[in-house]
Design a protein around this motif. Structure first.
Motif, PDB file in Angstrom:
ATOM      1  N   ILE A 180       0.847  -1.193   0.000  1.00 18.13           N
ATOM      2  CA  ILE A 180       0.000   0.000   0.000  1.00 18.13           C
ATOM      3  C   ILE A 180       0.885   1.246   0.000  1.00 18.13           C
ATOM      4  N   GLY A 181       2.076   1.117  -0.577  1.00 21.08           N
ATOM      5  CA  GLY A 181       2.970   2.254  -0.681  1.00 21.08           C
ATOM      6  C   GLY A 181       2.381   3.410  -1.465  1.00 21.08           C
ATOM      7  N   TYR A 182       1.419   3.121  -2.329  1.00 21.51           N
ATOM      8  CA  TYR A 182       0.782   4.170  -3.122  1.00 21.51           C
ATOM      9  C   TYR A 182      -0.081   5.093  -2.273  1.00 21.51           C
ATOM     10  N   ALA A 183      -0.490   4.641  -1.061  1.00 17.73           N
ATOM     11  CA  ALA A 183      -1.445   5.403  -0.253  1.00 17.73           C
ATOM     12  C   ALA A 183      -0.894   6.768   0.140  1.00 17.73           C
ATOM     13  N   ASP A 184       0.381   6.850   0.451  1.00 11.41           N
ATOM     14  CA  ASP A 184       0.984   8.137   0.805  1.00 11.41           C
ATOM     15  C   ASP A 184       1.002   9.081  -0.395  1.00 11.41           C
ATOM     16  N   ILE A 185       1.219   8.514  -1.588  1.00 13.84           N
ATOM     17  CA  ILE A 185       1.218   9.337  -2.801  1.00 13.84           C
ATOM     18  C   ILE A 185      -0.189   9.888  -3.052  1.00 13.84           C
ATOM     19  N   LEU A 186      -1.202   9.027  -2.881  1.00 15.17           N
ATOM     20  CA  LEU A 186      -2.584   9.464  -3.038  1.00 15.17           C
ATOM     21  C   LEU A 186      -2.925  10.553  -2.034  1.00 15.17           C
TER      22      LEU A 186
END
Length: 415
Positions: free
Chosen positions: A126-132
């Motif tokens: 879920i590394g994308y969550a911070d980008i989102l």
């Protein structure tokens, strides 16, 4: 990380191979090898492909798995895809989706077992969550860097499951086929992860060198590194042994292992290293007792990462790895003494435009030539995000660009 690549860089000096294939120039034979061809093999140019593994079955069929369906290096859309070739890599099938979970499926490894089963590995993130979250914050401040459609697409996929369910989905996963890949099991957990998955040993066991990122929703047992084994054709796995840490190293600096069994029965494991000493070099550990104990890792003097290991039919070992600094590309080295020493660098590709490439893996074909596959960004329409920026901001900018990664392959021979 499309179209026809522009040859931005030409390798020069000792141990390099001239590239020039796209312009029809001959490929020079230097450093003990000759590259015969290089080409793009992915078929979805509007998508980003990452971190492939190439494997050769006992019947000669080639399998390639990767993380496909992506928009960028870090995004929520990753899924595990499979391509096949029945003619030594001259033609590839359109990808088949094997795993498409509710969060990002990253990396993909594949192996055929001695019993003929196929095992495919991945890990979820879920590394994308911070980008989102950063994109949402900028949008709320009137500084949005994404289109409304893109932001809503990321939000929609993020909402497919709850935060608690996302934690449950995190982990290292495997699927198994006993019918040549026509049908597959549901994903099941395996203790460790590494990009290229487990290896088959001559005694019938499967060995999986790797790292435990997390185990269970609360993330226990982070940072353990070593090997697991399976004695039931990959259906279940048990922890076998730790690989020790060098004096002065932090275990968190070890990543992305791969292994091979030599002709004399020694096990060799390569480790991606991000410790201060020998940073971004490959470390090597050996076991002479079937994986029960391992030597303290040592530096090989090879800058590049991560390494994939292959034993050739004549007993030599080949390590292939990404070279993520100029001249960007992929390299290989050969060992003729069971991994004790390694040759100088052999350049497989050196025409890259950025460090967003690599994770090569190699197989030996019927005629003794070698086929290496990797991923690579080949178009660069806007400037890259600065590596000096903090990670989330860098990946936010990367996700805002149309740079997409393709799968490439090269066929080459050792002289």
């Amino acid at each position: 990380m499309h179209g026809t690549a522009t040859r931005r860089q030409i390798l020069q000096g000792m141990g390099a191979l001239a590239v020039g294939l796209a312009s029809g120039s001959p490929l020079a034979a230097l450093a003990g090898a000759r590259v015969h061809s290089k080409r793009v093999i992915s078929m979805q140019p509007r998508l980003y492909h990452g971190w492939p593994t190439l494997a050769r079955r006992s019947n000669g069929e080639l399998l390639l798995v990767c993380s496909g369906g992506r928009e960028s290096h870090v995004c929520p859309f990753g899924r595990v895809e499979l391509m096949r070739s029945r003619d030594e890599g001259r033609h590839w099938s359109f990808p088949r989706v094997l795993i498409d979970g509710p969060i990002d499926d990253r990396d993909a490894g594949v192996v055929e077992t001695a019993e003929g089963s196929l095992l495919v590995t991945t890990f979820t993130s879920i590394g994308y969550a911070d980008i989102l979250a950063r994109a949402e914050k900028l949008e709320s401040e009137g500084k949005g860097v994404w289109t409304r459609e893109k932001l809503e697409r990321w939000q929609a996929i993020h909402r497919r499951i709850t935060a608690a369910e996302r934690e449950i989905e995190l982990g290292s996963w495997m699927i198994r086929s006993t019918d040549g890949g026509r049908s597959w099991s549901a994903p099941y957990r395996c203790p460790v992860n590494s990009p290229h998955g487990p290896i088959q040993l001559s005694d019938g066991r499967l060995l999986y060198p790797g790292k435990i990122f997390w185990y269970g929703p609360s993330g226990q047992s982070k940072g353990r590194i070593g090997v697991c084994e399976s004695s039931d054709d990959g259906q279940s796995w048990r922890w076998l042994a730790e690989i020790p840490t060098r004096k002065g190293d932090d275990l968190d600096g070890y990543h992305e292992l791969h292994g091979v069994e030599t002709s004399e029965g020694t096990l060799v494991a390569h480790i991606r290293n991000h410790n201060t000493a020998n940073e971004r070099e490959t470390l090597q550990s050996r076991s002479t007792d079937g994986g029960k104990t391992w030597s303290v890792p040592r530096a090989l003097g090879v800058w590049g990462l991560p390494s994939h290991l292959l034993k050739l039919r004549d007993g030599r070992l080949v390590m292939s790895y990404g070279y993520r600094r100029p001249p960007y590309g992929n390299q290989a080295r050969v060992s003729e003494d069971q991994g004790r020493t390694w040759s100088g660098a052999i350049t497989i590709s050196g025409d890259g435009i950025s460090s967003d490439l690599g994770y090569p893996s190699t197989v030996e074909l019927n005629d003794g030539s070698l086929l290496t596959a990797w991923y690579e960004v080949m178009d660069n329409p806007v400037p890259k995000a600065s590596p000096s920026k903090e990670r989330v901001q860098r990946h936010l900018e990367m996700a805002s660009r149309p740079d997409l990664a393709v799968l490439r392959q090269a066929r080459w021979t050792l002289d």
